[in-house]
Design a protein around this motif. Structure first.
Motif, PDB file in Angstrom:
ATOM      1  N   LEU A 124      12.925   5.983  -0.778  1.00  0.00           N
ATOM      2  CA  LEU A 124      13.821   4.842  -0.754  1.00  0.00           C
ATOM      3  C   LEU A 124      13.176   3.793  -1.994  1.00  0.00           C
ATOM      4  CD1 LEU A 124      14.666   3.585   3.081  1.00  0.00           C
ATOM      5  CD2 LEU A 124      16.169   4.682   1.266  1.00  0.00           C
ATOM      6  N   LEU A 125      12.074   3.714  -1.939  1.00  0.00           N
ATOM      7  CA  LEU A 125      11.345   2.886  -2.948  1.00  0.00           C
ATOM      8  C   LEU A 125      11.871   3.187  -4.222  1.00  0.00           C
ATOM      9  CD1 LEU A 125       8.098   1.963  -1.527  1.00  0.00           C
ATOM     10  CD2 LEU A 125       9.920   0.259  -2.129  1.00  0.00           C
ATOM     11  N   CYS A 126      11.771   4.716  -4.476  1.00  0.00           N
ATOM     12  CA  CYS A 126      12.307   5.346  -5.889  1.00  0.00           C
ATOM     13  C   CYS A 126      13.395   4.782  -6.289  1.00  0.00           C
ATOM     14  CB  CYS A 126      11.843   6.617  -5.608  1.00  0.00           C
ATOM     15  SG  CYS A 126      10.077   7.267  -5.520  1.00  0.00           S
ATOM     16  N   LYS A 127      14.382   5.188  -5.078  1.00  0.00           N
ATOM     17  CA  LYS A 127      15.870   4.974  -5.280  1.00  0.00           C
ATOM     18  C   LYS A 127      16.041   3.604  -5.895  1.00  0.00           C
ATOM     19  CE  LYS A 127      18.358   8.327  -2.328  1.00  0.00           C
ATOM     20  NZ  LYS A 127      18.977   8.397  -1.137  1.00  0.00           N
ATOM     21  N   GLY A 128      15.173   2.638  -5.672  1.00  0.00           N
ATOM     22  CA  GLY A 128      15.392   1.073  -6.035  1.00  0.00           C
ATOM     23  C   GLY A 128      14.904   1.015  -7.269  1.00  0.00           C
ATOM     24  N   GLY A 129      14.192   2.116  -7.842  1.00  0.00           N
ATOM     25  CA  GLY A 129      13.664   2.099  -9.317  1.00  0.00           C
ATOM     26  C   GLY A 129      12.124   1.669  -9.215  1.00  0.00           C
ATOM     27  N   ASP A 130      11.468   1.711  -8.073  1.00  0.00           N
ATOM     28  CA  ASP A 130       9.993   1.399  -8.122  1.00  0.00           C
ATOM     29  C   ASP A 130       9.145   2.508  -8.709  1.00  0.00           C
ATOM     30  OD1 ASP A 130       7.559   1.115  -7.242  1.00  0.00           O
ATOM     31  OD2 ASP A 130       8.240  -0.109  -5.453  1.00  0.00           O
TER      32      ASP A 130
ATOM     33  N   PRO B  80      18.539  12.743   3.532  1.00  0.00           N
ATOM     34  CA  PRO B  80      17.458  12.305   4.265  1.00  0.00           C
ATOM     35  C   PRO B  80      17.170  12.983   5.576  1.00  0.00           C
ATOM     36  CG  PRO B  80      18.790  10.635   3.302  1.00  0.00           C
ATOM     37  CD  PRO B  80      19.341  11.949   3.163  1.00  0.00           C
ATOM     38  N   SER B  81      18.258  13.815   5.922  1.00  0.00           N
ATOM     39  CA  SER B  81      17.925  14.570   7.362  1.00  0.00           C
ATOM     40  C   SER B  81      17.069  15.563   7.462  1.00  0.00           C
ATOM     41  CB  SER B  81      19.256  15.046   7.812  1.00  0.00           C
ATOM     42  OG  SER B  81      19.766  15.789   6.974  1.00  0.00           O
ATOM     43  N   TYR B  82      16.546  15.942   6.099  1.00  0.00           N
ATOM     44  CA  TYR B  82      15.668  17.050   5.839  1.00  0.00           C
ATOM     45  C   TYR B  82      14.248  16.296   5.472  1.00  0.00           C
ATOM     46  CZ  TYR B  82      19.276  20.369   6.222  1.00  0.00           C
ATOM     47  OH  TYR B  82      20.681  21.060   6.629  1.00  0.00           O
TER      48      TYR B  82
ATOM     49  N   ASP C 205       0.763  -1.335  -0.063  1.00  0.00           N
ATOM     50  CA  ASP C 205       0.107  -0.026   0.116  1.00  0.00           C
ATOM     51  C   ASP C 205       0.810   1.077   0.084  1.00  0.00           C
ATOM     52  OD1 ASP C 205      -1.799   1.808   0.340  1.00  0.00           O
ATOM     53  OD2 ASP C 205      -2.559   1.528   2.320  1.00  0.00           O
ATOM     54  N   TYR C 206       0.917   1.650  -1.301  1.00  0.00           N
ATOM     55  CA  TYR C 206       2.012   3.012  -1.472  1.00  0.00           C
ATOM     56  C   TYR C 206       1.460   4.241  -0.462  1.00  0.00           C
ATOM     57  CZ  TYR C 206       4.784   0.364  -4.599  1.00  0.00           C
ATOM     58  OH  TYR C 206       5.679  -0.574  -5.118  1.00  0.00           O
ATOM     59  N   SER C 207       0.147   4.203  -0.488  1.00  0.00           N
ATOM     60  CA  SER C 207      -0.563   5.587  -0.074  1.00  0.00           C
ATOM     61  C   SER C 207      -0.220   5.559   1.710  1.00  0.00           C
ATOM     62  CB  SER C 207      -2.066   5.572  -0.459  1.00  0.00           C
ATOM     63  OG  SER C 207      -2.709   4.444   0.230  1.00  0.00           O
ATOM     64  N   ALA C 208      -0.059   4.426   2.199  1.00  0.00           N
ATOM     65  CA  ALA C 208       0.287   4.500   3.467  1.00  0.00           C
ATOM     66  C   ALA C 208       1.727   4.661   3.988  1.00  0.00           C
ATOM     67  CB  ALA C 208      -0.157   2.930   4.074  1.00  0.00           C
ATOM     68  N   SER C 209       2.569   4.691   3.040  1.00  0.00           N
ATOM     69  CA  SER C 209       4.028   4.733   3.120  1.00  0.00           C
ATOM     70  C   SER C 209       4.506   6.111   3.224  1.00  0.00           C
ATOM     71  CB  SER C 209       4.761   4.208   1.931  1.00  0.00           C
ATOM     72  OG  SER C 209       4.428   3.111   1.446  1.00  0.00           O
ATOM     73  N   SER C 210       5.565   6.400   4.178  1.00  0.00           N
ATOM     74  CA  SER C 210       5.838   7.742   4.588  1.00  0.00           C
ATOM     75  C   SER C 210       6.454   8.271   3.469  1.00  0.00           C
ATOM     76  CB  SER C 210       6.877   7.590   5.742  1.00  0.00           C
ATOM     77  OG  SER C 210       7.981   6.968   5.571  1.00  0.00           O
ATOM     78  N   ASP C 211       7.078   9.492   3.415  1.00  0.00           N
ATOM     79  CA  ASP C 211       7.710  10.095   2.329  1.00  0.00           C
ATOM     80  C   ASP C 211       9.217   9.625   2.071  1.00  0.00           C
ATOM     81  OD1 ASP C 211       5.422  11.590   2.041  1.00  0.00           O
ATOM     82  OD2 ASP C 211       6.356  13.626   2.920  1.00  0.00           O
ATOM     83  N   GLN C 212       9.651   9.368   3.439  1.00  0.00           N
ATOM     84  CA  GLN C 212      10.942   8.592   3.297  1.00  0.00           C
ATOM     85  C   GLN C 212      10.939   7.190   2.669  1.00  0.00           C
ATOM     86  OE1 GLN C 212      13.697  10.593   3.940  1.00  0.00           O
ATOM     87  NE2 GLN C 212      12.947  12.021   5.089  1.00  0.00           N
TER      88      GLN C 212
END
Lengths: 197, 217
Positions: free
Chosen positions: A13-19, A68-70, A2-9
């Motif tokens: 991370l998922l985007c960085k993995g090519g998702d 990611p600290s911001y 459920d992507y809508s329940a995922s936090s921004d961070q």
């Protein structure tokens, strides 16, 4: 998942993995605030869409530069802000009516570049009143200097903290406070007739 | 600003609880936009009760804040997300990048593999057929100059090939197959290799959709 329940961070991370579905969720989640902010700066729907699109593309294509600290939203808004300010400086866009772009001279062009301000779930009389009031406020905002406009919208419309606004705009905290204070004074002056009514 | 005896907008208040001066902008904002349920410090509340100037500023900011908070978020066009995603190139893990490169250059890689296979096969044919080397002599000939870890690993690989009978098979082929037949066999093997790579590419496509394909859907 459920992507809508995922936090921004988590989405980052998922985007960085090519998702790609995570990228889709990022755009869906932030498109309205980013587009609204840019539209309130440039007052042209097509231009605002182009700038917002560019902001998302740059953000997602440069995720390896994200710290990611911001907050992710601060980084996204910072990119959107820089793009918009660069464009305004380049084109020297002036403040205009909410009823269309500065170069929209025909009724069709005005309709194509303007944005409906109503929100859903309002009765017709409430809608008319809100549109009128919203229009007054939007017009008053559009008369502010661009940096005041950005600061006041980020603070009072988007609800960002002062520190975030300073990070987004790349200016000292004290300057942010000054901008917002002056913007409030100007808005209160422009909208004084509403209070009297 | 009203004048109530507690001070004006320009003069410090003299009876404002513990605060003897007007509220600063931060304090005004705190009073006007404070989160519901959070309590104001007693000193601020006391000052507000007595200072009409600050009360007026707080009320004005409250009104402005309320109006601004009511401004709606605006919607971009329905195709906005699709257009953004069509231009995004997400970072891809190294193993996916490598496989993607293989899929994009499968013709060149297939040709390279076929050439390498043909070269090694031809060399083996020549060594076995013309020089009549035994497998152990062949190993000595090939690896005599190598003495590092790579040598030992390669020797172990050669031993496995020998144990599997592949070297014997090559030798037998070299003794019993004419050069023209061997060349034909090599060409056939090359075609089979290239065909296998093409089939693998086709099979892998549905499992690694690219963003542009997702956009088309």
């Amino acid at each position: 998942m459920d992507y809508s329940a995922s936090s921004d961070q988590e989405l980052v991370l998922l985007c960085k993995g090519g998702d790609e579905r995570a990228a889709w969720e990022v755009v869906t989640r932030f498109q309205r605030p980013v587009f609204s902010l840019i539209y309130r700066m440039v007052r042209d729907r097509e231009l605002a869409e182009d700038l917002a699109q560019e902001a998302f593309v740059r953000t997602l294509n440069n995720l390896n530069r994200y710290d990611p600290s911001y907050k992710f939203s601060s980084w996204l808004f910072k990119i959107a802000y820089n793009l918009t300010v660069d464009h305004i400086r380049k084109r020297e866009i002036d403040t205009v009516s909410i009823h269309g772009a500065p170069d929209a001279v025909t009724a069709e062009a005005q309709a194509a570049t303007s944005v409906a301000l109503e929100s859903p779930h309002e009765r017709p009389d409430e809608l008319a009143e809100a549109r009128e009031l919203g229009g007054e406020i939007e017009a008053a905002i559009s008369e502010l200097r661009p940096e005041y406009r950005m600061a006041i919208v980020l603070r009072h419309v988007e609800g960002h903290a002062y520190e975030e606004i300073a990070r987004i705009m790349g200016i000292p905290l004290g300057t942010v406070k000054t901008y917002i204070h002056r913007a409030r004074l100007e808005l209160q002056g422009s909208l004084a007739h509403l209070r009297e009514d | 600003m009203g004048e109530t005896g507690q001070g004006t907008a320009h003069e410090p208040a003299q009876r404002g609880g513990e605060l003897k001066e007007h509220l600063n902008p931060d304090q005004i904002e705190r009073c006007a936009t404070g989160e519901p349920g959070t309590e104001l410090p007693a000193a601020l509340g006391a000052h507000l009760r007595l200072c009409s100037a600050c009360r007026g500023e707080v009320a004005a900011l409250e009104t402005l804040h309320t109006h601004l908070r009511k401004l709606p978020h605006l919607d971009p066009s329905p195709a906005f997300t699709r257009r953004v995603i069509a231009r995004v190139t997400l970072p891809v893990p190294w193993h996916q990048r490598a496989w993607s490169a293989v899929r994009r250059r499968w013709v060149a890689i297939g040709a390279g593999l076929a050439t390498a296979t043909g070269s090694v096969g031809g060399m083996a044919y020549w060594l076995f057929g013309q020089q009549e080397l035994t497998p152990s002599e062949l190993s000595g000939f090939l690896f005599s100059g190598l003495q590092d870890l790579g040598l030992r690993i390669t020797m172990a690989g050669g031993r496995v090939l020998y144990d599997l009978g592949i070297l014997e098979l090559l030798r037998s082929l070299a003794e019993n197959v004419a050069p023209s037949e061997a060349a034909g066999g090599m060409a056939l093997l090359s075609l089979i290799g290239a065909g296998s790579l093409w089939a693998m590419k086709r099979l892998m496509e549905p499992h690694t959709p690219r963003l542009s394909r997702a956009v088309e859907r």
